[in-house]
Design an enzyme around this catalytic site. Structure first.
Site, mmCIF file in Angstrom:
data_model
loop_
_atom_site.group_PDB
_atom_site.id
_atom_site.type_symbol
_atom_site.label_atom_id
_atom_site.label_comp_id
_atom_site.label_asym_id
_atom_site.label_seq_id
_atom_site.Cartn_x
_atom_site.Cartn_y
_atom_site.Cartn_z
ATOM 1 N N GLU A 267 75.109 -15.374 83.779
ATOM 2 C CA GLU A 267 75.800 -14.140 84.168
ATOM 3 C C GLU A 267 77.014 -13.863 83.283
ATOM 4 O OE1 GLU A 267 77.654 -12.032 88.179
ATOM 5 O OE2 GLU A 267 76.942 -14.083 88.295
ATOM 6 N N ASP A 268 77.757 -14.917 82.898
ATOM 7 C CA ASP A 268 79.049 -14.704 82.227
ATOM 8 C C ASP A 268 79.057 -14.999 80.729
ATOM 9 O OD1 ASP A 268 79.960 -14.032 84.696
ATOM 10 O OD2 ASP A 268 81.007 -15.904 85.103
#
Length: 760
Positions: free
Chosen positions: A104-105
């Site tokens: 996600e990051d």
């Protein structure tokens, strides 16, 4: 020699290694703590795999900081520690927790994770990435049903949900660094989604912590208030616990048990929740602490039997509250919870809940899945155990009844349906019939307490005398020396003892008043030089319409009858034209009750003349009927009588649905009834008023009722909205005529559009 050389080389290597920065040292310490937690568990040792995941995540998040200022990787490490230590999951879950924010990051994809760590971890990380939006993200659904469906679709690997809960728990623990608006959003979401889910999965301690942390950020002042209250009452609680525990300790030691007994204090959120839902203060919550007894099972003895042995030992010492037994030992809750709960009256007049558990039950209750591992053989394989556990969880989530988890909670013990057990503040038990009120309880204690009773506290809440009691209630009676029994009390007492005592006092009061009235009559006769004889007294009684002298004297004392100054003139003038009428009335009043009394004498088989209407009469505060609770008729209502099993006539409105049913089922017991005049008694009635909202309209309505009609208003509820008002007024009236007159008068008030009587 070579060993020494090797050692020297290693030492040399360590020396040239650059010193770790503060952040790097923090990260390394965090990872070492994670490894210690893992090694302390009984999972298979797969340290290389965990180290590889840590190094990969550390490199992926390098240089990124959290809002609190610490390196970002500290968050995945903390989540992995929760997953390992507090949930008891193994290496697959620990690796997935360390990697849960990578896709996600950062620039890495699920395929990169799959290449390095295999399908299973990639699948879990992918699941965690997907649910960071959707129901867990900005568009959080407000429907628990959707939530359950989402879980089912992901139940191919429940670890996704477990790691998500761990992720949320760490976010909640570090929520202080967030902006207030974000704090509210996350706290609310946690309370709505994550805490109930943790509860369903049997993660009790995590559920409690999530609730308390949410509460702390959503209601900081209330949270601090409760924390301070708990701190202030700690010493008193400890003293209560010591006092309670001493005899139990002695008994359990004599049984040869190895156990620990401790007081568990309710969480701040649970206390606040109860205060809000029940509308009570902190001081009025009686189950702030519970006593937990955790025992190590004796070899060769069934855990379940030992729970009941301890139960038996405790109930030998303290009185039990019969409707608060919860047996989750024989039938565990769907989330695996097992324990035997009972509530007893402690030595200080306090209710004390006791939870009896074996060591294994306690672990499962607190940690859910984590405990599941602990009682398996060493070096368990995470996937196979997870499959078994997942099977039970899926069954819970698929349950069509959303309350299936708590169905045992809702079953109330009705073993004692005809009787209720009520406790005094000191813990003495009193048995009363079902439907008994606080006033019945007061008379059950002592007639003096009943006679001077002004109110009661049931479970520390103030209630009126008419409050019906339930089994297990703790009742404190409030008295005042100036209080005397009232006629209305006969309307709501149910026990024969209370009724007899009230009757006795009312008759005595009546007699005393009648004596004073008699003196007034004697004085009046003396003042007019008339002979005071039986004949003259009877004439006077008849003139004012009384068949009994005592009732006449009582009416004089009460001011219902005012004697003229010249009795002589009154008797001489009126005897001729009025006396005959009143003699007839006196005879009628005297003979008719007699006939009904004769009929009522054989109580076993009461006989009623169905060819004539049954006259509903009240004489000297005694009624020859009982009002039905369902429709509460008042004199003047179209009514019918139903002869119950005791031979009493129960009066229903003819329009009452229950009366309809009685007519169709028990036609032979139905009586046609007529009301006689009711001067003394008061009956409850409720009026509904609607109209146009304007200044002073409420004042006019209340003034009209209380002043023009001299009626006692019990409850007044008026709501105004969009220029229209609606109100309900509950009051005491004598008969339907009162109501009709009132409706006519009120409807004449400006802006009142409709007035009518309604069923309360």
């Amino acid at each position: 020699m070579s060993d020494a050389k090797n050692t020297k080389d290693i030492e040399g290597t360590v020396e040239v290694q650059p010193a770790l920065s503060a952040d790097e040292q923090m990260i390394q310490d965090g990872f070492n703590a994670l490894l210690q937690d893992y090694l302390a568990s009984n999972h298979r040792r797969k340290i290389e795999r965990i180290t590889k995941a840590f190094n990969f995540a550390n490199q992926a998040h390098a240089g990124v900081k959290r809002r609190s200022g610490e390196p970002y990787i500290m968050h995945p490490i903390a989540v992995a520690r929760i997953v390992c230590k507090e949930m008891g999951l193994g290496s697959t879950s620990i690796c997935s927790a360390l990697l849960h924010d990578v896709v996600e990051d950062t620039e890495y994809t699920v395929d990169d994770i799959r290449d390095m760590f295999g399908d299973k971890i990639a699948q879990i990380v992918d699941g965690l990435t997907k649910i960071s939006g959707g129901i867990f993200g900005e568009q959080a659904s407000a429907q628990a049903e959707n939530f359950r469906k989402l879980l089912l679709t992901m139940s191919d690997d429940i670890r996704v949900i477990l790691i998500k809960i761990a992720d949320r728990l760490h976010n909640m623990r570090t929520l202080g660094s967030m902006l207030p608006a974000k704090q509210f959003k996350i706290a609310g979401e946690t309370l709505y989604l994550y805490a109930p889910l943790a509860h369903r999965l049997g993660l009790f301690s995590i559920k409690t912590e999530l609730e308390d942390l949410s509460f702390k950020y959503e209601h900081p002042q209330e949270y601090e208030f409760i924390k301070e209250k708990l701190k202030a009452t700690e010493a008193a609680r400890n003293a209560l616990f010591e006092h309670f525990a001493k005899p139990v300790d002695e008994k359990l030691k004599a049984m040869g048990l190895n156990y620990e007994m401790r007081a568990r204090v309710k969480s701040a959120y649970s206390i606040w929740n109860k205060m809000e839902s029940k509308g009570v203060t902190f001081e009025d919550i009686y189950d702030i602490y519970a006593v937990r007894i955790i025992f190590d099972p004796l070899p060769g003895v069934d855990e379940k039997n030992q729970c009941w042995d301890i139960y038996s030992a405790i109930t030998d010492i303290y009185r039990i509250r019969p409707d608060r037994i919860r047996d989750w030992v024989s039938r565990p809750k769907a989330n695996g919870y097992q324990a035997l709960h009972l509530t007893v009256m402690g030595p200080d007049g306090e209710w004390v809940e006791i939870q009896i558990r074996s060591r294994r039950m306690d672990e499962i209750a607190e940690k859910g899945f984590a405990a599941h591992w602990k009682y398996k053989e060493h070096h368990v394989e995470e996937d196979t155990e997870l499959d078994k556990w997942l099977q039970t969880i899926t069954e819970i989530l698929e349950s069509p009844d959303p309350n299936a988890l708590d169905f045992l909670d809702t079953i109330k013990l009705n073993l004692f349906s005809s009787e209720i057990f009520v406790f005094t503040p000191k813990g003495d038990i009193k048995t009363l019939p079902q439907g008994a009120t606080a006033l019945d309880f007061a008379y059950a204690l002592h007639s003096d307490i009943g006679n001077h009773c002004i109110g009661a506290k049931v479970n520390h809440r103030l209630v009126p005398l008419s409050h019906p009691l339930a089994s297990g209630d703790q009742v404190e009676i409030l008295t005042s020396r100036s209080q005397e029994p009232q006629v209305e009390w006969l309307n709501f007492v149910t026990t024969a003892k209370a009724r007899a005592k009230i009757d006795a006092v009312l008759k005595r009061v009546r007699k005393d008043a009648a004596k004073i009235g008699e003196q007034k009559v004697i004085t009046a006769f003396k003042n007019t030089d008339m002979e005071l004889n039986t004949s003259n007294l009877d004439k006077l009684c008849m003139y004012f319409g009384f068949s009994k002298r005592e009732e006449f004297y009582y009416a004089i004392e009460k001011g219902d009858v005012v004697l003229p100054e010249n009795i002589k003139k009154l008797l001489k003038e009126k005897t001729d034209n009025v006396l005959f009428k009143y003699v007839k009335q006196a005879l009628r009043m005297g003979t008719k009750p007699k006939s009904t009394e004769e009929k009522d004498e054989p109580r076993e088989k009461p006989k009623f003349d169905k060819s004539k209407p049954y006259i509903l009469r009240e004489e000297a505060f005694e009624r020859n009927y009982v009002l039905a609770e369902c429709c509460k008729p008042i004199p003047g209502d179209e009514a019918l009588g139903f002869i119950n099993d005791d031979g009493n006539v129960v009066v229903h409105k003819r329009s009452c649905p229950i009366a309809m049913r009685l007519k169709s089922s028990f036609g032979e017991r139905i009586l046609n009834t007529e009301w006689s005049s009711h001067k003394n008694a008061s009956f409850e009635a409720t009026l509904e008023i609607k109209g146009i909202d304007s200044i002073g309209v409420l004042n006019t309505i209340t003034k009209t009722i209380s002043e023009d009609f001299n009626v006692n208003i019990q409850r007044l509820l008026i709501e105004a909205k969009d220029g229209v008002f609606e109100g309900k007024i509950k009051m005491k009236v004598h008969d339907v005529e009162d109501i009709q007159k009132m409706c006519v008068t009120l409807s004449k008030i400006s802006n009142v559009k409709s007035v009518g009587r309604i069923a309360d």
